[in-house]
Design an enzyme around this catalytic site. Structure first.
Site, short mmCIF file in Angstrom:
data_model
loop_
_atom_site.label_atom_id
_atom_site.label_comp_id
_atom_site.label_asym_id
_atom_site.label_seq_id
_atom_site.Cartn_x
_atom_site.Cartn_y
_atom_site.Cartn_z
N ASP A 192 7.65 -37.90 -7.58
CA ASP A 192 6.76 -37.73 -8.71
C ASP A 192 7.61 -37.55 -9.97
O ASP A 192 8.45 -36.66 -10.02
CB ASP A 192 5.88 -36.49 -8.48
CG ASP A 192 4.92 -36.24 -9.63
OD1 ASP A 192 4.60 -37.21 -10.35
OD2 ASP A 192 4.50 -35.09 -9.81
N ASP A 197 7.12 -36.71 -13.75
CA ASP A 197 6.06 -36.24 -14.62
C ASP A 197 6.60 -35.89 -16.01
O ASP A 197 7.71 -35.38 -16.14
CB ASP A 197 5.37 -35.02 -14.02
CG ASP A 197 4.05 -34.74 -14.71
OD1 ASP A 197 3.03 -35.28 -14.23
OD2 ASP A 197 4.06 -34.03 -15.74
N ASP A 242 10.10 -34.17 -9.50
CA ASP A 242 9.54 -32.89 -9.09
C ASP A 242 9.98 -32.61 -7.65
O ASP A 242 9.53 -33.27 -6.72
CB ASP A 242 8.01 -32.94 -9.20
CG ASP A 242 7.37 -31.61 -8.83
OD1 ASP A 242 8.05 -30.78 -8.20
OD2 ASP A 242 6.19 -31.42 -9.17
#
Ligand code: SF4
Ligand SMILES: [Zn+2]
Ligand SMILES: [Zn+2]
Lengths: 385, 338
Positions: free
Chosen positions: A99, A101, A289
């Site tokens: 991920d 982000d 992440d």
């Protein structure tokens, strides 16, 4: 009164989500081995329902159209018994997921388009606040409307990640999938068979590798000792992985004992060498992440589903360069309008059109309405068509 | 050399299938161990076990293959008869280290690539299902799949095994012979351990039994270290627990334990005593290491107890509610004592 507005907002979004799934259910992309996955949904009254299983795509689609969830998730893991409690599911491996982000990129433009919103009265603050000055509520949401710089930075990081995965980890293009998360990030899913059985600890080591965490001078053959440092060139050399990255960045042209010795002396000894490594590693390391990747039981947003935090759809990006989330993952109408009242003045663009709205009531296309209401930056005023 | 392993190899790796086949082909009967010409084999096996269990040293003596194969067999029978878990663990670890020594030298010195490849395939692939290949660009290096590497390396807590410090490229990790072999230490260990545990000998030859009993008596009952464990932080308690079970603690755990004990006022000798249940205990080495940590050797710097954050990273933390608010195990229990 407040409750009434929330209800109205919810109703508006619900109706549109319902319409989306009715018209675009084909967007919903089943994962590999769909019958071995756990599914979960979030309902519009904020309940999480997990441990669902669907053996056929048709059943899943029917369930979605019937229930109209606010969010839809699917496990990265493959299970023997997806509906059982977590410890009895019979884990059979899990896709490796990443991920990227916006929150982790820490871009300078963040402040320009970040909003702190009271979860109760929806008053918007532009600075970080712990308590709402209007209603004393302490639950403050943080929302951001990514600008083009944000999107470009996210894309670049995502590209770097896929390069890492290909070059260092030998993951084939056809064994990974890049998608826009539907809100402020990108997801990369790897389903190459040799990585599926790795446990959380092994995945955490991979995370450290990708993020450039804890690269030691020792691994480059430079040891700390009482006389300063000692050099022992590793037999496995400097032509691979991080060792290569460091040597290249430092412009160490020749990896001999003598040369390295002079080089380290010149930059000021072991500690300076270590600092230099840390700096390069944190520059070249990627911002992913760690919690997402090390979780082997996660339920992860499904491709083709809507993200209730934005009203945008999670969607595969086959051409990352050309991808524009504010165009490509926005599936709502432009030819119908809705009246909304904004909680804060806003400047943004959607579907190639620029908006500059003040705090009064505005008439905007439905696509814009869904986006702003989902972001909790606007409320429904009334519907018109 | 042709495509089969030589007899010299069987001497070094007596656990390979071919070694078992050899013994089977001679139609050997266990009772034959009672014959006088086998006495020297039994004595050699006893010596090997005593060397490892009592002196704490790896037995590196290497004889002709038939002697080796039978010595190995007798050693296993003796260990199976002694049937003490801590002793079996210790023996297995030393045998694993013995194999490691031979493997490392074979992998680094062998010039004949066919033989090198054969050895890799027999030991790594057949026995442990680990696909290791020679690096085509440098035949002193070995490459394996990243995931095969990680599955093993993550059980070592030392920094140096972290993937980031490794030569990684296109899905492979490149290692030297030493590192490649080190990676399967626990697999060799388990192989030895299971061989001994799973042996099913209905009637142990009298001569072997006599020797086994002798060794068993010599193995002084392990003195358990007893520390009043109430005031110890959970991480330290856990490490002591493992030590008392004769588990092999990783380096990082030993470091934590030793620095903690020294900081809480234990003497070097007390701390050395702590480690005597470790399967690879060697008094001289342990003493040297502990003195080093106490700042009495080498660099003269006294090492401090690692912070909780570091221990968390090394998976050594077993925090309980009593750990609240502390950043170093040494602070544990202090607040309660006011
Ligand atoms: S928090 Fe600190 S003292 Fe407590 S168990 Fe973890 S490492 Fe030990
Ligand atoms: Zn409020
Ligand atoms: Zn921005």
């Amino acid at each position: 009164m407040k409750k009434e507005i929330t209800l109205k907002n919810n109703e508006f979004i619900f109706t549109l989500f319902k319409e989306y799934y009715f018209k675009n259910i084909e967007n919903l992309r089943p994962p590999l081995e769909m019958h071995n996955r756990e599914y979960g949904i979030m309902t519009f009254d904020s309940r999480v329902i997990r441990h669902l299983s669907f053996s056929k795509l048709g059943n899943l689609k029917a369930y979605i159209i019937q229930n109209v969830p606010s969010d839809i998730f699917c496990s990265n893991a493959y299970y023997q018994f997806p509906t059982f409690p977590i410890n009895e599911k019979g884990w059979k491996g899990a896709d490796m997921i990443f991920d990227i982000d916006l929150n982790d990129l820490l871009l300078p433009c963040q402040k320009e388009h970040t909003f702190y919103i009271c979860s109760n009265c929806h008053v918007v603050f532009r600075d970080l606040t712990k308590i709402c000055s209007a209603c004393q509520n302490t639950k403050i949401l943080k929302n951001t409307i990514p600008c083009f710089r944000c999107i470009n930075a996210l894309k670049k990081e995502t590209k770097n990640l896929t390069e890492f995965l290909k070059k260092d980890f030998g993951i084939k293009e056809e064994n990974m999938e890049v998608s826009f998360s539907g809100n402020t990030g990108f997801h990369v899913v790897v389903f190459q068979s040799n990585y599926l059985m790795l446990d959380s600890k092994a995945r955490s080591d991979i995370v450290g590798y990708i993020m450039g965490k804890n690269l030691s001078p020792e691994s480059l053959g430079v040891r700390n000792d009482k006389h300063g440092y000692r050099i022992k060139i590793p037999l496995s050399g400097y032509s691979y992985g991080w060792r290569k990255r460091i040597v290249q960045k430092m412009k160490i042209s020749e990896v001999s004992n003598d040369y390295l010795n002079k080089f380290i002396k010149k930059i000021g000894g072991y500690q300076s060498f270590k600092n230099e490594i840390d700096k390069i590693a944190s520059d070249l390391g990627l911002k992913i992440d760690p919690q997402v990747t090390t979780d082997i039981h996660r339920i992860f947003r499904m491709v083709g589903s809507l993200n209730s935090k934005s009203g945008l759809s999670k969607i595969i990006c086959n051409n990352l360069d050309k991808f524009d989330p504010m165009i490509d993952s926005c599936f709502f109408d432009d030819d119908k309008n809705v009246d909304i009242s904004l909680n804060t003045p806003l400047k943004f663009s959607i579907k190639g059109k620029k908006y500059n709205l003040d705090k009064s009531i505005s008439t905007v296309p439905v696509s814009v309405g869904v986006f702003l209401i989902s972001k909790k930056l606007a409320n429904i005023a009334s519907c018109s068509s | 050399m042709s495509i089969i392993l030589g007899k010299d190899d069987l001497a070094k790796y007596p656990f390979l299938e071919e070694a078992g086949n050899y013994i089977r082909e001679t139609h050997f009967d266990l009772d034959e161990f009672n014959r006088s010409e086998f006495l020297h084999i039994i004595e050699r096996a006893s010596k090997r076990i005593e060397f490892e269990l009592i002196q704490g040293k790896v037995f590196i003596d290497l004889e002709k293959y038939d002697i080796e194969l039978f010595t190995f067999l007798v050693s296993l029978i003796i260990m199976n008869y002694i049937n003490e878990d801590s002793a079996i663990k210790k023996f297995s670890l030393f045998e694993a280290m013995r194999v490691e020594k031979f493997l490392v030298s074979d992998l680094s010195k062998e010039k004949d690539l066919t033989r090198k490849n054969l050895l890799i395939s027999k030991v790594f692939r057949d026995l442990f299902q680990l696909d290791v290949e020679l690096d085509p660009k440098n035949n002193h290096l070995f490459k394996m799949n990243i995931s095969d590497y990680l599955i093993r390396a993550t059980s070592f807590n030392e920094e140096e095994w972290k993937l980031i410090g490794r030569a990684v490229d296109n899905g492979y990790v490149y290692l030297d012979g030493d590192e490649t072999v080190r990676l399967i230490r626990y697999e060799i260990y388990n192989l030895m351990y299971n061989r001994i545990k799973n042996m099913n000998i209905t009637k142990i030859p009298e001569q072997i039994k006599i020797h086994a009993v002798l060794i068993k008596n010599k193995l002084a009952p392990a003195i358990r270290y007893s520390h009043t464990t109430t005031d110890l932080p959970p991480c330290i308690k856990k490490a002591l627990e493992l030590l008392n079970k004769n588990e092999n603690l990783p380096h990082s755990a030993r470091f934590m334990l030793a620095t903690y004990m020294l900081s809480s006022g234990k003497s070097v000798d007390d701390v050395v005593l702590l480690f005597q249940n470790a399967p690879d205990y060697n008094e001289k080495i342990t003493k040297y290491q502990v003195e080093h940590l106490a700042g009495k050797k080498g660099s003269q710097t006294k090492y401090s107890v690692p912070a909780c954050s570091k221990l968390v990273n090394e998976n050594l933390c077993y925090a309980t509610i009593d750990c609240r608010g502390i950043t170093n195990p040494i602070q544990f229990g202090r607040k309660n004592r006011k």
